[in-house]
Design a protein around this motif. Structure first.
Motif, short mmCIF file in Angstrom:
data_model
loop_
_atom_site.label_atom_id
_atom_site.label_comp_id
_atom_site.label_asym_id
_atom_site.label_seq_id
_atom_site.Cartn_x
_atom_site.Cartn_y
_atom_site.Cartn_z
N THR A 228 28.05 78.36 -50.62
CA THR A 228 27.98 77.40 -51.85
C THR A 228 28.05 75.86 -51.33
OG1 THR A 228 30.11 77.72 -52.25
CG2 THR A 228 28.49 79.15 -53.37
N SER A 246 28.34 85.05 -55.98
CA SER A 246 28.61 83.72 -55.24
C SER A 246 27.77 82.56 -55.27
CB SER A 246 29.47 83.77 -53.80
OG SER A 246 30.44 84.55 -53.99
N GLY A 248 25.80 81.40 -57.78
CA GLY A 248 25.67 80.57 -59.25
C GLY A 248 25.42 79.14 -59.04
N SER A 249 26.22 78.54 -58.10
CA SER A 249 26.13 76.89 -57.90
C SER A 249 24.91 76.58 -57.42
CB SER A 249 27.31 76.33 -57.41
OG SER A 249 27.51 76.98 -56.30
N THR A 251 21.64 75.47 -56.84
CA THR A 251 20.70 74.94 -57.96
C THR A 251 19.08 74.92 -57.43
OG1 THR A 251 20.99 72.88 -57.78
CG2 THR A 251 22.25 73.95 -59.54
N ASP A 272 23.57 90.78 -63.27
CA ASP A 272 24.03 89.78 -64.22
C ASP A 272 24.00 88.55 -63.53
OD1 ASP A 272 25.20 88.76 -66.85
OD2 ASP A 272 26.80 88.16 -65.34
N SER A 273 24.43 88.49 -62.26
CA SER A 273 24.55 87.20 -61.50
C SER A 273 23.11 86.65 -61.11
CB SER A 273 25.41 87.41 -60.34
OG SER A 273 26.64 87.88 -60.45
N ARG A 276 21.09 84.88 -63.80
CA ARG A 276 21.75 83.46 -63.96
C ARG A 276 21.11 82.44 -62.82
NH1 ARG A 276 26.38 83.60 -67.39
NH2 ARG A 276 27.22 85.81 -67.66
N LEU A 277 20.52 82.93 -61.70
CA LEU A 277 19.80 82.01 -60.75
C LEU A 277 18.67 81.69 -61.57
CD1 LEU A 277 20.80 84.05 -57.62
CD2 LEU A 277 21.95 81.98 -58.61
N THR A 278 18.49 80.64 -62.29
CA THR A 278 17.18 80.33 -63.08
C THR A 278 16.27 79.73 -62.04
OG1 THR A 278 18.16 78.19 -63.30
CG2 THR A 278 18.66 79.78 -64.94
#
Length: 317
Positions: A228, A246, A248-249, A251, A272-273, A276-278
């Protein structure tokens, strides 16, 4: 042209001004003694040196080849040790490959070298003469101890490191973070001691890295991998799905590759993770799947996701 070191008369009889390719194979002592004769072929562009015997105290000194001003590709393989300590040498050399069981010490200015591939337990790239201004690709395999003067290679764009089974993490990282041209980083460990060396390099990696390639990660090592930190990361290739939770941050992450896994290995936590990775647009797997799942696998791992589409929606397709 191929030459066996026992046929010295054959080499000396060649036309010195026309030979462009030469391969030498033989015992270390004969190979070392033959280097001055090799320099008579001043138009050599491709030279392959291979020794099958290790003699203590007998090193292959590549500085003896410095009169080969036209040499572009140089390969040195076998047993023993290799060294190159000099000022500016081999001004046309663009690729150097060294596969040696002993070690290599490189302390020279190679103004045109673009690719350096080394497989050796002890690697030292540094010293008062080391200058590799055009080096863009560095590959290091089976490394036990690694000493590198990173500032001497300011254009390095791709770095790949594979420690040997007994690597204890002895690696130089000073100056690595300042390599602004480094965009691709590959770190592959054996899951035992080698991961310490990889971890040290990952911790010191510059933020310019866009593509990160990692080997297997165990659950106990997961927190140790500073993935990250690389906020400009766009593509991640990994041998373990555990890294997903790990990310998620990150971007700017657009692509995830898992060549050793199947889509069926994904858990609900992974899904689910991933959702969240848009910014994620591509998710690829290389593991075998059931025959009946072949069509859906292609849809999941090959399709470029539109901005408004989630992974779950694609999987339901």
């Amino acid at each position: 042209m191929w030459w066996n070191s026992s046929d010295g008369d054959t080499v000396l009889a060649l036309k010195e001004r026309t030979l462009t390719e030469l391969s030498l194979e033989g015992e270390a002592s004969l190979l070392v003694d033959a280097l001055p004769a090799v320099c008579r072929f001043t138009r050599l562009k491709d030279l392959n040196l291979s020794t099958d015997e290790y003699l203590p105290g007998k090193e292959v000194d590549l500085a003896e080849l410095q009169s080969l001003l036209a040499l572009e590709h140089l390969t040195c393989c076998g047993r023993g040790r290799v060294k190159l300590r000099a000022g500016t040498v081999l001004p046309q050399l663009t690729r150097l490959l060294v596969g040696i069981e002993g070690g290599i010490e490189l302390d020279a200015a190679l103004p045109c070298l673009q690719q350096l591939d080394i497989s050796a337990p002890h690697v030292r790239l540094g010293g008062e003469h080391l200058q590799l201004p055009q080096l863009s690709k560095l590959s290091l395999e089976e490394v036990h101890q690694l000493t590198v003067d990173w500032p001497a290679m300011p254009q390095l764009a791709e770095l790949s490191v594979i420690p040997d089974l007994n690597a204890e993490g002895e690696v130089t990282v000073t100056g690595l973070a300042a390599l602004a041209s480094l965009t691709s980083l590959g770190l592959f460990d054996d899951g035992r001691t080698g991961w310490r060396m990889c971890h040290s390099l990952l911790q010191a990696a510059p933020p310019s890295v866009h593509h990160l390639r990692l080997g297997n990660l165990t659950e106990t090592q997961q927190d140790s991998w500073a993935v990250t930190r690389l906020q400009q990361l766009r593509r991640l290739t990994c041998g373990s799905l555990d890294v997903i939770v790990s990310l998620g941050s990150l971007t700017q992450l657009q692509q995830l590759d898992f060549p050793c896994n199947s889509v069926r290995h994904l858990t609900l936590e992974h899904l689910d993770s991933l959702c969240r990775l848009t910014t994620l647009r591509r998710l690829e797997f290389g593991g075998a799947v059931l025959e009946r799942d072949h069509e859906r696998r292609v849809e999941v791992v090959r399709k470029v996701l539109p901005a408004e589409c989630t992974l779950v929606q694609v999987m339901r397709h």
